[in-house]
Design an enzyme around this catalytic site. Structure first.
Site, PDB file in Angstrom:
ATOM      1  NE  ARG A   1      21.782  12.561 -15.998  1.00  0.00           N
ATOM      2  CZ  ARG A   1      20.871  12.203 -15.084  1.00  0.00           C
ATOM      3  NH1 ARG A   1      21.097  12.398 -13.788  1.00  0.00           N
ATOM      4  NH2 ARG A   1      19.737  11.671 -15.438  1.00  0.00           N
TER       5      ARG A   1
ATOM      6  CD  GLU B   1      24.450   7.298 -14.437  1.00  0.00           C
ATOM      7  OE1 GLU B   1      23.216   7.281 -14.314  1.00  0.00           O
ATOM      8  OE2 GLU B   1      25.033   7.971 -15.284  1.00  0.00           O
TER       9      GLU B   1
END
Ligand code: MTE
Ligand code: MOS
Length: 775
Positions: A311, A718
């Site tokens: 990520r 997030e």
């Protein structure tokens, strides 16, 4: 009136503030004669366990049993991805790792018992820092690479280039509810686990593994969590396993609950990162090439470090088109807690690096940071370095322009400059940064969810789904979707605790995708029931099923939808359907379509879509101390069509403040011997009300429907955390102002605590002076 889109409070808001909302450990009172557990902690970061003598401990009053590896009936192994985590280790891998657990009639007795267990260790050399790990070539993964264009050639050909590095600190989750679990035998002699876990199916699997039983023998429930933030995605598992082994060994219920110090010492944190790069750009500040090397500190075992590093690789471009980019990430192995998921999951680390680089590029070409950022934005039709089309790239520009206007950016920038000219020792900084965050688990198979909806004969409804509630408001959104799905008021629906015997094989509630995935599954379950009920209603009302409308607890022909007396009540209809033997329950299942990623080629479409946002932060810095205050924050964030605007605004506020904590105050300190020195709120500085912005304006981007997601919404959990990068950039702007007339780069350590800001000012002044002397 639909429930979706209504600004309603969190479904447990009243319970949260009154104390009536129960958490896992609150359920203990329901168990007869439970045992309490306390770990025996290693005083070494790395050592061989030579022997464990439990004799003296087991002779103490109220101590029932000291658990060691010999009590594990199945596998002594709790690793979630790679099986590299023995529950009871014969080699200690981090300071304070538990080598045995004491079960006793009270916590106090268990603690006294733990102190009486005699362990003989043979200490071994420990790797504590990332530099030591790199020097020793101590890795948890191979290098992971994504490359596009011709980075080496483009760097060599770029008119300007420079190198740099940046180190980023980790972060303690500091969920208010520490890790907690209760294991007990159920009436069938099988195991029931209450766990504060984001991933009940994995907790179930790990418990089954240590007990050596099939999954059907273990049921796991996650009632609600007092915060998780990624820290309970895998890290709840070992404690559930200890409780289960304890229950197996003693035939009594066993409770494990960490206190704050234990929780901080034992559980994994956000990964510290270390970035080294070379970047090439043109005269205007356009980035032409980037060669980036990322190392993360994974701690002692792999855990989720691989997808977290991926990520970071996927987000090192943030909103910017970098035509020639090579990024290589590798996870270092150290003798520390096993670092784990934390809101953003590696994305924040990747983004801080590119934002740090952009400000350097801007200073190198002597242009304002916001101009150089906008110059580099992705445009419609661009692809990322991993080959995914940046659909909706125009949204970056739209948010950017609109936020600057709303927050009066231009005028305030001039004001800040005027203030800084007039004040020698107190400087302000103003910065705007964007966020683009990919939504989907990067391991494609996780992108699935299930639901089980039950309608009873009285028309009341229970909704089960695979997601867990950690304060983020997932259950609230699922209630809203279910209520609309069946056309009933919210009060008719009850959201059930998440249990593995209701929905099997679920994914962690993570990657911000809880409401996308489970929401679609809940909606599909409701649609099936509604279609069956429409048939029953159509027959009763003498109309076609397609003309039947479900709303506000009544079922009517659509042309009578305003008439409160028309048609049938939902309860009457449910009763009729039952008599007519129409099934009143259904499962729903959803999987995200068309996502994939090939690790070999570094190409694919790992994300279903992107969430966008931008933030403007203004700070004021004291030049004598480095102390600063956040004067004002403006945020414009894209949540698509909000399912629950209050919940979403709360997520944006909370995410921003948590990011602010990571970037400006929370500092993890490990001593040379691998001991975590910051083990409580007294030494680990969390953001408090005092750090909150004096003005905090948050708006949701209007007209932003996302057609490929349930109810047109977008994930929100997030992405807002990374809006806090604007605060770090504002601090860098203020630091630069101490070095007028100019400085070619602002080196600010991360976390950018007041102390770090102080030293950055010191460096900036030296740099500016050095420059003018050379001129
Ligand atoms: N909000 C609260 N109040 N508490 C939490 O623990 N976790 C965050 C975010 N928001 C969290 C939170 C993290 S890390 C994720 S991945 C998402 O919520 C998970 O929930 P969602 O998928 O339902 O958004
Ligand atoms: Mo969140 S870090 O994906 O649990």
């Amino acid at each position: 009136m639909t429930q979706v889109g209504k600004a309603i409070p969190h479904e447990s808001a009243a319970g949260h503030v009154s104390g009536e909302a129960l958490y896992t450990d609150d359920l203990l009172a329901r168990f007869a004669a439970p045992l309490h557990a306390w770990p025996v902690l290693s005083p070494h970061a790395h050592a061989r366990v030579v022997s464990i003598d439990a004799g003296a401990a087991e002779a103490l009053p109220d101590v029932v049993k000291v658990l060691t590896a010999s009590d594990v009936p199945g596998e002594n192994e709790v690793g979630p991805a790679r099986h590299d985590e023995p529950l009871f280790p014969d080699e200690v891998q981090f300071h304070n790792q538990a080598v045995a657990w004491v079960l006793a009639e009270s916590v106090e007795a268990a603690r006294a018992g733990a102190a009486a267990v005699a362990v003989d260790y043979e200490p071994l050399p420990a790797i504590v820092t990332m530099d030591q790990a790199l020097a020793a070539q101590s890795f948890l993964t191979d290098p992971l690479t994504i490359s596009s264009g011709e980075p080496a050639e483009a760097l060599a050909a770029a008119p300007h280039s420079f190198s740099g590095e940046l180190r980023l600190g980790g972060q303690e989750h500091f969920y208010l509810e520490t890790q907690a679990t209760i294991a007990a035998w159920d009436e069938a002699g099988e195991v029931f686990i209450h766990s504060s876990t984001q991933h009940p199916s994995e907790t179930q699997e790990v418990v089954a593994r240590v007990l050596g039983v099939p999954l059907r023998m273990v049921t796991c429930q996650s009632l609600r969590m007092g915060g998780a933030f990624g820290g309970k995605e895998t890290q709840a598992n070992p404690y559930a396993a200890v409780a289960a082994v304890g229950a197996h060994a003693t035939a009594r219920p066993v409770r494990v609950r960490l206190d704050r110090q234990l929780d901080m010492a034992l559980t994994g944190k956000r990964h510290p990162f270390w970035a080294r790069y070379r970047v090439g750009h043109d005269d205007e500040g356009r980035i032409l090439a980037l060669d980036l090397e990322l190392y993360s500190d994974g701690g002692w075992s792999l855990d989720l470090s691989t997808p977290i590093m991926y990520r970071a690789l996927f987000h090192c471009d943030n909103c910017y088109r970098i035509p020639n980019l090579r990024v290589v990430g590798r996870v270092l192995r150290t003798h520390k807690t096993s670092q784990t998921a934390f809101r953003g999951f590696g994305g924040p680390q990747g983004m801080v690096v590119i934002e740090d680089i952009l400000d350097r590029v801007a200073r190198a070409v002597a242009r304002p940071g916001h101009e150089v950022r906008a110059l580099n934005f992705y445009r419609e039709g661009d692809r990322t370095h991993y080959g995914q089309l940046v659909r909706d790239a125009g949204r970056i520009e739209r948010i950017w322009t609109s936020l600057r206007a709303r927050a009066d950016f231009g005028r305030r920038l001039a004001e800040v400059e005027a203030h800084n000219h007039a004040n020698e020792h107190e400087k302000r900084g103003l910065a705007i940064t964007p966020v683009r965050f990919g939504i989907s688990f990067t391991a494609s198979f996780f992108n699935q969810a299930g639901a089980l909806v039950l309608v009873y004969r009285d028309g009341s409804i229970q909704v089960n789904h695979g997601g867990t509630e950690m304060g983020q408001g997932l259950h609230t959104k699922m209630l809203q979707i279910a209520a609309d799905g069946l056309g009933v008021p919210l009060e008719a629906v009850r959201l059930m605790p998440t249990r593995t015997d209701k929905v099997p094989n679920t994914s962690a509630t993570a990657a911000s995708s809880g409401s996308d995935l489970n929401g679609a599954a809940v909606e599909r379950a409701c649609t099936q029931i509604r279609e069956r009920l429409a048939g029953v209603a159509a027959a009763a009302l003498g109309v076609a099923p397609g003309d039947v409308e479900f709303s506000e607890g009544r079922v009517r022909p659509f042309w009578q939808a305003e008439d409160p007396e028309a048609g049938l009540s939902f309860a009457e209809l449910a009763g009729r359907a039952y008599i007519q033997r129409v099934p009143l329950f259904a499962t729903g299942y959803y999987r995200t379509p068309k996502i994939h990623f090939d690790e070999q080629t570094g190409r694919g479409k790992p994300f279903h879509y992107f969430a966008y946002g931008a933030a403007i932060t203004e700070v004021e810095v004291d030049g004598f101390t480095g102390q600063f205050s956040i004067r004002r924050v403006d945020i414009l964030h894209d949540v698509g069509d909000s399912i629950s605007p209050k919940v979403d605004i709360g997520q944006i506020e909370g995410g921003f403040i948590q990011g602010l904590g990571w970037l400006t105050s929370e500092e993890l300190v490990w001593a040379d011997d691998g001991r975590l020195a910051t083990r409580g709120a007294s030494t680990y500085k969390l953001p408090t009300l005092g750090e909150c912005p004096e003005q905090f304006n948050i708006e949701l981007l209007p007209s932003a429907s996302e057609p490929s997601v349930v109810k047109g919404s977008k994930a929100v959990g997030e992405p807002p955390l990374m809006l806090a990068i604007s605060a770090r950039e504002a601090l860098r702007a203020a630091v630069a102002a101490f070095a007028e007339p100019g400085v070619d780069a602002v080196e600010l350590a991360c976390p950018s605590t007041p102390e770090a800001v102080y030293w950055a000012i010191d460096r900036a002044r030296a740099r500016a002076v050095g420059r003018s002397a050379a001129e």
